[in-house]
Design a protein around this motif. Structure first.
Motif, PDB file in Angstrom:
ATOM      1  N   ALA A  53       0.817  -1.219   0.000  1.00 38.85           N
ATOM      2  CA  ALA A  53       0.000   0.000   0.000  1.00 38.85           C
ATOM      3  C   ALA A  53       0.848   1.266   0.000  1.00 38.85           C
ATOM      4  O   ALA A  53       0.303   2.371  -0.116  1.00 38.85           O
ATOM      5  CB  ALA A  53      -0.911   0.006   1.233  1.00 38.85           C
ATOM      6  N   SER A  54       2.159   1.135   0.115  1.00 41.70           N
ATOM      7  CA  SER A  54       3.014   2.305   0.188  1.00 41.70           C
ATOM      8  C   SER A  54       2.988   3.102  -1.121  1.00 41.70           C
ATOM      9  O   SER A  54       3.183   2.526  -2.201  1.00 41.70           O
ATOM     10  CB  SER A  54       4.464   1.897   0.488  1.00 41.70           C
ATOM     11  N   PRO A  55       2.785   4.410  -1.046  1.00 41.65           N
ATOM     12  CA  PRO A  55       2.821   5.225  -2.267  1.00 41.65           C
ATOM     13  C   PRO A  55       4.211   5.270  -2.889  1.00 41.65           C
ATOM     14  O   PRO A  55       4.355   5.601  -4.069  1.00 41.65           O
ATOM     15  CB  PRO A  55       2.386   6.618  -1.781  1.00 41.65           C
ATOM     16  N   HIS A  56       5.233   4.927  -2.107  1.00 40.24           N
ATOM     17  CA  HIS A  56       6.598   4.963  -2.627  1.00 40.24           C
ATOM     18  C   HIS A  56       6.918   3.745  -3.495  1.00 40.24           C
ATOM     19  O   HIS A  56       7.927   3.749  -4.207  1.00 40.24           O
ATOM     20  CB  HIS A  56       7.595   5.041  -1.475  1.00 40.24           C
ATOM     21  N   LEU A  57       6.074   2.726  -3.431  1.00 42.06           N
ATOM     22  CA  LEU A  57       6.317   1.541  -4.252  1.00 42.06           C
ATOM     23  C   LEU A  57       6.189   1.881  -5.734  1.00 42.06           C
ATOM     24  O   LEU A  57       6.993   1.440  -6.558  1.00 42.06           O
ATOM     25  CB  LEU A  57       5.349   0.417  -3.870  1.00 42.06           C
ATOM     26  N   ARG A  58       5.189   2.678  -6.065  1.00 44.55           N
ATOM     27  CA  ARG A  58       5.030   3.094  -7.461  1.00 44.55           C
ATOM     28  C   ARG A  58       6.240   3.891  -7.923  1.00 44.55           C
ATOM     29  O   ARG A  58       6.769   3.653  -9.021  1.00 44.55           O
ATOM     30  CB  ARG A  58       3.769   3.933  -7.624  1.00 44.55           C
ATOM     31  N   ASP A  59       6.713   4.840  -7.097  1.00 48.43           N
ATOM     32  CA  ASP A  59       7.884   5.633  -7.467  1.00 48.43           C
ATOM     33  C   ASP A  59       9.096   4.742  -7.698  1.00 48.43           C
ATOM     34  O   ASP A  59       9.872   4.960  -8.637  1.00 48.43           O
ATOM     35  CB  ASP A  59       8.200   6.652  -6.364  1.00 48.43           C
ATOM     36  N   TRP A  60       9.266   3.751  -6.827  1.00 49.55           N
ATOM     37  CA  TRP A  60      10.408   2.843  -6.967  1.00 49.55           C
ATOM     38  C   TRP A  60      10.333   2.085  -8.292  1.00 49.55           C
ATOM     39  O   TRP A  60      11.325   2.019  -9.033  1.00 49.55           O
ATOM     40  CB  TRP A  60      10.446   1.860  -5.799  1.00 49.55           C
TER      41      TRP A  60
END
Length: 313
Positions: free
Chosen positions: A220-227
Motif C-alpha cells: 500500500a506504500s505510495p513509494h512503491l510506485r515511485d520505486w
C-alpha cells in the motif's frame, strides 16, 4: 584527523586512501557527538564476498534520522561543503546530502534513509543498526552493515542503476551468485520484511533463494510506485522531471516546464562542468540536452504508464 584546510604542503591523497580516511573521520565525528551512524556499501561488501573489491568515488553513511541534520551541520563546521545541486536533484532527492572538500578526491554522501526500503526511516535504521559489525578503517573501528543487511542495500543500489550502467548489472549478477547458508537466507527474508523491501526486490530475492511475501503495508506504500517507475525508467533526466511535475502544485508547473526546457546557466555548468561558459557553449549544451531528453522521454513515459495503477507484484 586534522580539520584545518589543506595547505601547499598537504600530501595529495589517492582515492582509496581518501575513502578510508574519510570513512574513519566521519564515524569518529558521529561517535564524538553521540550520533549513531553506519557505513553502507564500501569495503564491507567485498569483505562479505558480495562484490568485487573496488574504489568508490564517495563514502556512504546512514545516520539515525532524528539526528541527520545535526551530523550534516557538524560536517560543514569541519570545512566540508555541500556539493552544488541541480534544481531537479533538489526537487527529487530528499534522502541524502553530499559533501566535498578541497584536497579530498572523494565525497561524503550522508543518508537519512535509503531508497527502496519502504518502511519508516526510523524503523529501517533501527533494524539495520541491529545488523552492524565493527570494521577497521584507518586504524579505528567503524560500524558497517553485516552480510545480511549489506546484501539488501547492494541489491537496491544495483537494481536502481542496472538499466544504464553495466557495472550495476555485473554487481547484481555477482550478488545473486553469492552462496548463502539457510540461516543467512532466513535472516535476509526477515530483514527484508521488517524494512519493507520485499516488493521492491521482488525480482532479486527469489534469485537469492529467498522466498517471502510482502506485507500489506508495503504493497500500500505510495513509494512503491515511485520505486518501480525509477527502476523501469532508469536514471534518465526526463523521468525525474515527470516526477517533479507530478509532485508539484499546479501553479508551480509552468516554471518547472520552462526550467526543464531552458536550464539556467548555473544548472548547465553544475550538470556538465565541461560546458564552455560562453553564449555559444551554453547554447550547444542546451541543444545537446534537448537531444538527450527526447531520447530518454519514451522510457520515462513507459515507466509512468506501466505503473500508474499497478501497485501489486
Amino acid at each position: 584527523m586534522p580539520t584545518q584546510a589543506p595547505t601547499d604542503a598537504t600530501v595529495l591523497l589517492r582515492l582509496d586512501e581518501a575513502d578510508e580516511l574519510a570513512a574513519a573521520w566521519v564515524c569518529a565525528l558521529a561517535e564524538r557527538r553521540g550520533i549513531r551512524a553506519l557505513l553502507i556499501k564500501g569495503p564491507a561488501l567485498h569483505l562479505h564476498g558480495l562484490r568485487e573489491e573496488r574504489v568508490s568515488a564517495d563514502v556512504d553513511v546512514l545516520v539515525e534520522p532524528a539526528r541527520f541534520d545535526e551530523l550534516c551541520a557538524a560536517i560543514a563546521e569541519c570545512g566540508w561543503t555541500k556539493r552544488p545541486g541541480l534544481l531537479i536533484s533538489e526537487l527529487t532527492t530528499v534522502h541524502s546530502t553530499t559533501f566535498l572538500r578541497d584536497g579530498w578526491p572523494c565525497d561524503l554522501d550522508v543518508h537519512s534513509f535509503y531508497p527502496g526500503f519502504l518502511a519508516g526511516p526510523t524503523l529501517v535504521f533501527e533494524a539495520l543498526w541491529r545488523h552492524r559489525f565493527p570494521l577497521s578503517l584507518a586504524h579505528r573501528d567503524c560500524l558497517a552493515l553485516d552480510k545480511t543487511a549489506g546484501a539488501l542495500v547492494l541489491a537496491l543500489h544495483s537494481l536502481r542503476g542496472a538499466t544504464i550502467q553495466p557495472r550495476h548489472v555485473q554487481e547484481l549478477e555477482q550478488l545473486v551468485s553469492t552462496p548463502f547458508t539457510d540461516d543467512e537466507r532466513a535472516d535476509i527474508a526477515a530483514l527484508a520484511r521488517e524494512t519493507g523491501c520485499v516488493a521492491t526486490l521482488d525480482s532479486v530475492l527469489p534469485r537469492l533463494g529467498v522466498f517471502v511475501e510482502p506485507s500489506a503495508d508495503e504493497l500500500a506504500s505510495p513509494h512503491l510506485r515511485d520505486w518501480r517507475e525509477r527502476v523501469t525508467a532508469g536514471s534518465h533526466g526526463s523521468y525525474f522531471w515527470m516526477l517533479a511535475l507530478r509532485r508539484s502544485r499546479w501553479h508551480e508547473r509552468p516554471r518547472l516546464l520552462w526550467r526543464a526546457f531552458w536550464p539556467t546557466r548555473r544548472d548547465l555548468l553544475v550538470g556538465r562542468p565541461e560546458t564552455a561558459d560562453t553564449v555559444h557553449g551554453r547554447t550547444r549544451a542546451r541543444l545537446a540536452r534537448w537531444g538527450r531528453g527526447i531520447r530518454s522521454a519514451p522510457a520515462g513515459v513507459r515507466a509512468v504508464w506501466t505503473h500508474r495503477r499497478r501497485l501489486t507484484p
